[in-house]
Each structure stands twice: as C-alpha cells, then as structure tokens.
Design a protein around this motif. Structure first.
Motif, mmCIF file in Angstrom:
data_model
loop_
_atom_site.group_PDB
_atom_site.id
_atom_site.type_symbol
_atom_site.label_atom_id
_atom_site.label_comp_id
_atom_site.label_asym_id
_atom_site.label_seq_id
_atom_site.Cartn_x
_atom_site.Cartn_y
_atom_site.Cartn_z
ATOM 1 N N HIS A 3 39.384 45.312 43.117
ATOM 2 C CA HIS A 3 38.443 46.291 43.643
ATOM 3 C C HIS A 3 37.271 46.426 42.668
ATOM 4 O O HIS A 3 37.457 46.494 41.458
ATOM 5 C CB HIS A 3 39.121 47.650 43.833
ATOM 6 C CG HIS A 3 38.196 48.705 44.322
ATOM 7 N ND1 HIS A 3 37.727 48.725 45.615
ATOM 8 C CD2 HIS A 3 37.612 49.752 43.685
ATOM 9 C CE1 HIS A 3 36.916 49.751 45.754
ATOM 10 N NE2 HIS A 3 36.820 50.387 44.597
ATOM 11 N N ILE A 4 36.063 46.485 43.209
ATOM 12 C CA ILE A 4 34.869 46.680 42.393
ATOM 13 C C ILE A 4 34.641 48.182 42.257
ATOM 14 O O ILE A 4 34.343 48.861 43.243
ATOM 15 C CB ILE A 4 33.641 45.996 43.028
ATOM 16 C CG1 ILE A 4 33.863 44.487 43.114
ATOM 17 C CG2 ILE A 4 32.379 46.325 42.250
ATOM 18 C CD1 ILE A 4 32.797 43.746 43.897
ATOM 19 N N GLY A 35 40.850 48.581 36.620
ATOM 20 C CA GLY A 35 41.495 48.268 35.349
ATOM 21 C C GLY A 35 40.501 48.225 34.211
ATOM 22 O O GLY A 35 40.829 47.835 33.107
ATOM 23 N N ASP A 36 39.249 48.596 34.484
ATOM 24 C CA ASP A 36 38.239 48.752 33.446
ATOM 25 C C ASP A 36 37.731 47.457 32.824
ATOM 26 O O ASP A 36 37.155 47.474 31.758
ATOM 27 C CB ASP A 36 38.770 49.678 32.343
ATOM 28 C CG ASP A 36 37.715 50.671 31.888
ATOM 29 O OD1 ASP A 36 36.721 50.828 32.598
ATOM 30 O OD2 ASP A 36 37.909 51.275 30.826
ATOM 31 N N SER A 37 37.980 46.312 33.428
ATOM 32 C CA SER A 37 37.399 45.088 32.881
ATOM 33 C C SER A 37 35.953 44.996 33.354
ATOM 34 O O SER A 37 35.651 45.207 34.522
ATOM 35 C CB SER A 37 38.191 43.857 33.312
ATOM 36 O OG SER A 37 38.129 43.700 34.702
#
Length: 167
Positions: free
Chosen positions: A108-109, A147-149
């Motif tokens: 997800h973006i 996930g904060d990447s």
C-alpha cells in the motif's frame, strides 16, 4: 480589379478561418505515456502567449513480474507558452502529483509525491487539435510504502506525448 477581388477574397477567407478556431481558454488533453485525462486553462485566451495551468486525474493498473497494483494519481502544473510560429508553441513550467493505491509488489502506498520542471512544444494540427511533446529535465519521486519504507528516485530527461482538443 481581379487583383483587388483576389486580395479581398483571401482576407475574408483568413477571417473566416480565425473565427472558426478555438473560442474558449479551455482544452482537454490525453497523455499517451500515462493513463490520464487533463483539463487545461489558458489565462490569456485560447491562442495567446502567456501562462496556463492544468489539472490531471489518472487511474492506472500496473503489473510486475509476480503481482499487479492499481493507483490513482491527481496533480497539476503551471506553465508558460510562447508562440514560435503560427500553430507552434514553446512551453515550460513545473508540475506536481500525488499518488495513492498499491505498487506492483502489492504494498500500500501511504504517501507519494512527485514532480519537476518541464519543457516542450504544442503543435496545432488544425484550429482545435494539437499534439503535446514534453520532457522533464529533472524529475523527483518520493514514495512511502506501508511499513515506513521510503523510496526517493531522481529521473533525468523523462518525457511524454499527448493529444489535446482546444474548445
């Protein structure tokens, strides 16, 4: 007398052609390099030099080796155009977009912003239809996935082609 009649007839034909051209500062443009439709507004009228702005909305499906994703993209641009010769314009400006959905790996973006400068040309094929060719000398994309990447990418000399209709 024949020469005068010919000059008057050709001037009348030119006026009729000018009057059959675009009447509003609005146009619609479809890009062949990104699935989207744009609304364009020319502040100084349909055929004048000067500033113009656009808004683009796009829905696209993308596919990778193993997965697919779908995205929606909204953004816009502000630019200037200058006539080079009748029916041919030089354009330049800046653009910015935001994207939501999922990437081709299914993540997800959470947020995505991209943008940069552009230069190009608009070539009118007749009094309403035109072709748009442009390049982005430098273009930046920043995407944060679930996930904060975070991915930041710089592209050089990307571009595209589109076709538009001036109302």
């Amino acid at each position: 007398a024949c020469l005068i009649a010919g000059v008057v007839a050709s001037q009348s034909a030119l006026r009729a052609e000018e009057n059959s051209g675009p009447k509003t500062p609005f146009s619609v443009q479809m890009s062949a390099t990104g699935t989207g439709i744009s609304g364009v507004y020319r502040f100084n009228g349909p055929t004048a030099d000067g500033p113009y702005a656009g808004v683009q909305v796009a829905l696209q499906s993308i596919s990778g080796v193993n997965n697919a994703g779908s995205q929606s993209r909204v953004g816009g641009w502000l630019g200037m155009r200058k006539q080079i010769e009748p029916g041919l314009y030089y354009v330049f400006g800046g653009e910015v977009y935001t994207t939501s959905g999922s990437n081709m790996d299914g993540y997800h973006i959470d947020s995505a912003v991209d943008g940069g400068a552009f230069v190009g040309i608009h070539k009118y094929l007749d009094s309403h239809w035109y072709v748009s060719l442009y390049t982005n000398p430098v273009y930046m994309s920043q995407v944060t996935l679930t996930g904060d990447s975070q991915i930041t990418k710089y592209s050089f000399f990307t571009g595209g082609v589109g076709v538009g209709y001036q109302f």
